[in-house]
Design a protein around this motif. Structure first.
Motif, short mmCIF file in Angstrom:
data_model
loop_
_atom_site.label_atom_id
_atom_site.label_comp_id
_atom_site.label_asym_id
_atom_site.label_seq_id
_atom_site.Cartn_x
_atom_site.Cartn_y
_atom_site.Cartn_z
N TRP A 84 92.29 -111.53 24.26
CA TRP A 84 93.00 -110.55 23.45
C TRP A 84 94.47 -110.95 23.47
O TRP A 84 95.08 -111.06 24.52
N PHE A 85 95.01 -111.22 22.30
CA PHE A 85 96.40 -111.60 22.14
C PHE A 85 97.12 -110.60 21.26
O PHE A 85 96.50 -109.86 20.49
N GLY A 86 98.45 -110.60 21.35
CA GLY A 86 99.25 -109.98 20.31
C GLY A 86 99.36 -110.98 19.17
O GLY A 86 98.98 -112.15 19.32
N PRO A 87 99.86 -110.59 18.01
CA PRO A 87 99.96 -111.52 16.88
C PRO A 87 100.76 -112.79 17.19
O PRO A 87 100.35 -113.89 16.82
N LEU A 88 101.91 -112.65 17.88
CA LEU A 88 102.72 -113.84 18.19
C LEU A 88 102.05 -114.70 19.25
O LEU A 88 102.02 -115.92 19.14
N SER A 89 101.52 -114.07 20.29
CA SER A 89 100.86 -114.87 21.32
C SER A 89 99.61 -115.53 20.74
O SER A 89 99.23 -116.64 21.15
N TYR A 90 98.99 -114.90 19.74
CA TYR A 90 97.88 -115.57 19.04
C TYR A 90 98.39 -116.81 18.30
O TYR A 90 97.77 -117.88 18.37
N TYR A 91 99.50 -116.67 17.61
CA TYR A 91 100.09 -117.82 16.91
C TYR A 91 100.34 -118.97 17.88
O TYR A 91 100.03 -120.13 17.60
N LEU A 92 100.88 -118.65 19.05
CA LEU A 92 101.15 -119.68 20.04
C LEU A 92 99.85 -120.28 20.58
O LEU A 92 99.76 -121.49 20.77
N ALA A 93 98.86 -119.42 20.82
CA ALA A 93 97.56 -119.91 21.32
C ALA A 93 96.86 -120.76 20.27
O ALA A 93 96.13 -121.71 20.60
N GLU A 94 97.06 -120.44 19.02
CA GLU A 94 96.52 -121.23 17.91
C GLU A 94 97.11 -122.64 17.96
O GLU A 94 96.39 -123.64 17.80
N GLN A 95 98.43 -122.72 18.21
CA GLN A 95 99.12 -124.00 18.28
C GLN A 95 98.77 -124.78 19.54
O GLN A 95 98.55 -125.99 19.49
N GLU A 96 98.73 -124.08 20.65
CA GLU A 96 98.60 -124.73 21.95
C GLU A 96 97.16 -124.90 22.42
O GLU A 96 96.86 -125.85 23.16
N ALA A 97 96.29 -123.98 22.04
CA ALA A 97 94.96 -123.95 22.66
C ALA A 97 93.80 -123.89 21.66
O ALA A 97 92.65 -123.72 22.07
N GLY A 98 94.08 -124.01 20.37
CA GLY A 98 93.00 -123.97 19.39
C GLY A 98 92.34 -122.61 19.28
O GLY A 98 91.13 -122.50 19.05
N ALA A 99 93.12 -121.53 19.45
CA ALA A 99 92.56 -120.17 19.33
C ALA A 99 92.27 -119.85 17.87
O ALA A 99 92.96 -120.31 16.96
N GLU A 100 91.24 -119.05 17.66
CA GLU A 100 90.84 -118.64 16.31
C GLU A 100 90.60 -117.13 16.29
O GLU A 100 89.70 -116.62 16.95
N ALA A 101 91.42 -116.40 15.55
CA ALA A 101 91.29 -114.94 15.46
C ALA A 101 90.00 -114.57 14.73
O ALA A 101 89.67 -115.19 13.72
N PHE A 102 89.29 -113.56 15.23
CA PHE A 102 88.05 -113.16 14.57
C PHE A 102 87.86 -111.65 14.43
O PHE A 102 87.08 -111.19 13.61
N ALA A 103 88.58 -110.84 15.21
CA ALA A 103 88.39 -109.39 15.12
C ALA A 103 89.65 -108.66 15.56
O ALA A 103 90.43 -109.18 16.37
N VAL A 104 89.82 -107.47 15.05
CA VAL A 104 90.97 -106.64 15.44
C VAL A 104 90.54 -105.19 15.45
O VAL A 104 89.70 -104.76 14.65
N GLY A 105 91.09 -104.41 16.38
CA GLY A 105 90.72 -103.00 16.50
C GLY A 105 91.44 -102.12 15.50
O GLY A 105 92.60 -102.35 15.17
N VAL A 106 90.72 -101.12 15.00
CA VAL A 106 91.28 -100.12 14.09
C VAL A 106 91.48 -98.83 14.86
O VAL A 106 90.56 -98.34 15.52
N ARG A 107 92.69 -98.30 14.82
CA ARG A 107 92.99 -97.08 15.57
C ARG A 107 92.27 -95.87 14.99
O ARG A 107 92.10 -95.76 13.78
N GLN A 108 91.89 -94.97 15.87
CA GLN A 108 91.23 -93.74 15.42
C GLN A 108 92.14 -92.97 14.48
O GLN A 108 93.34 -92.86 14.70
N GLY A 109 91.54 -92.44 13.43
CA GLY A 109 92.30 -91.68 12.45
C GLY A 109 93.07 -92.53 11.47
O GLY A 109 93.86 -92.03 10.68
#
Length: 290
Positions: A84-109
């Protein structure tokens, strides 16, 4: 001669089966960035961890670190499979570690998975705007945080033409969102940048109040914090992980960062806003992962 070939083939087959069994039996490790207290983060994600373990038929373990960079580095070294990353840490993980975003949580309401940066000050500080923050002491969350790093930096630069280190009298990183809020409550700093998710969560829990921590500025919406897996994982395993997360709300009360109703699919392309901000600010990986 035939017997030798047969024995060799059998040995090769056993070797492949053994290797395959080792791969199949390998634990899955989920990494969690320290947006909040690590123990609380682990507790928040426990229902999702348990569901993944049940559906995947593998032991699922949790990995935490003292900073965002620690989780990114663990994925780079293949010690973390899902994170679980934040958007920026995901960007960094994408660059550094080959991370691939696949899901995100939707807040209640809400029908959206977006969130915002909020600037918070002690309510009796007299600070009412970004311009009033000049020369004050400030705490952001982490250089690799989106709402507590990238976006408030972007907002300060847009409003003043200066980077936070130049604009504030004293500038530091609190390490987590809740620590930033508590630094304001306890008047350790004059200003903190945080996410509206943590701010509202801490209001609800009574850890802060609207008479101790006042929001004086907020950002435009940010794409939600994604669950990501390593791109090089087996495609069948990735499909099973993705399906489990996207359908989790049918079996459990889903949990994660904030109060969630369910998860929806996202793609790496959904985080182009983050790439654009990094480019516009001209900050490099070393600055964001220090």
């Amino acid at each position: 001669m035939y017997l030798k070939y047969t024995l060799a083939a059998s040995a090769l087959t056993l070797s492949l089966v053994s290797a395959s069994s080792t791969v199949m039996a390998k634990d899955i490790v989920m990494g969690l960035i320290p947006a909040e207290n690590n123990e609380e983060m682990i507790q928040e994600f426990e229902p999702m961890r348990a569901l993944l373990e049940k559906k995947l038929g593998k032991r699922v373990k949790v990995f935490t670190a003292t900073d965002y960079a620690g989780v990114i580095e663990a994925m780079r070294k293949k010690r973390v499979d899902i994170a679980w990353f934040g958007p920026l840490s995901y960007y960094l993980a994408e660059q550094e570690a080959g991370a691939e975003a696949f899901a995100v949580g939707v807040r209640q309401g809400s029908k959206s998975h977006t969130y915002k940066t909020v600037f918070v000050t002690p309510c009796n500080s007299g600070i009412k705007s970004i311009q009033d923050m000049k020369g004050k002491s400030a705490a952001f969350v982490d250089p690799a945080s989106t709402s507590g790093g990238l976006m408030p930096t972007y907002m300060i630069k847009k409003a003043t033409g200066k980077m936070p280190e130049q604009y504030f009298g004293k500038f530091t990183y609190a390490g987590s969102h809740d620590a930033a809020q508590l630094a304001v409550k306890n008047k350790i700093v004059n200003v903190a940048a945080d996410s509206d998710i943590t701010y509202n969560k801490m209001l609800s829990s009574g850890m802060i109040s609207k008479s101790s921590n006042c929001v004086i500025a907020e950002s435009s919406p940010l794409p939600g914090s994604p669950l990501s897996y390593r791109k090089d994982l087996d495609p069948a395993l990735k499909a099973k992980i993705r399906s489990t997360i996207l359908n989790a709300h049918k079996e459990i009360k889903v949990t994660g960062y904030g109060t969630l109703s369910h998860y929806v699919a996202v793609k790496p392309a959904d985080y182009q806003l983050i790439r654009n901000m990094v480019k516009e600010l001209g900050i490099n990986k070393q600055q964001m992962m220090k």
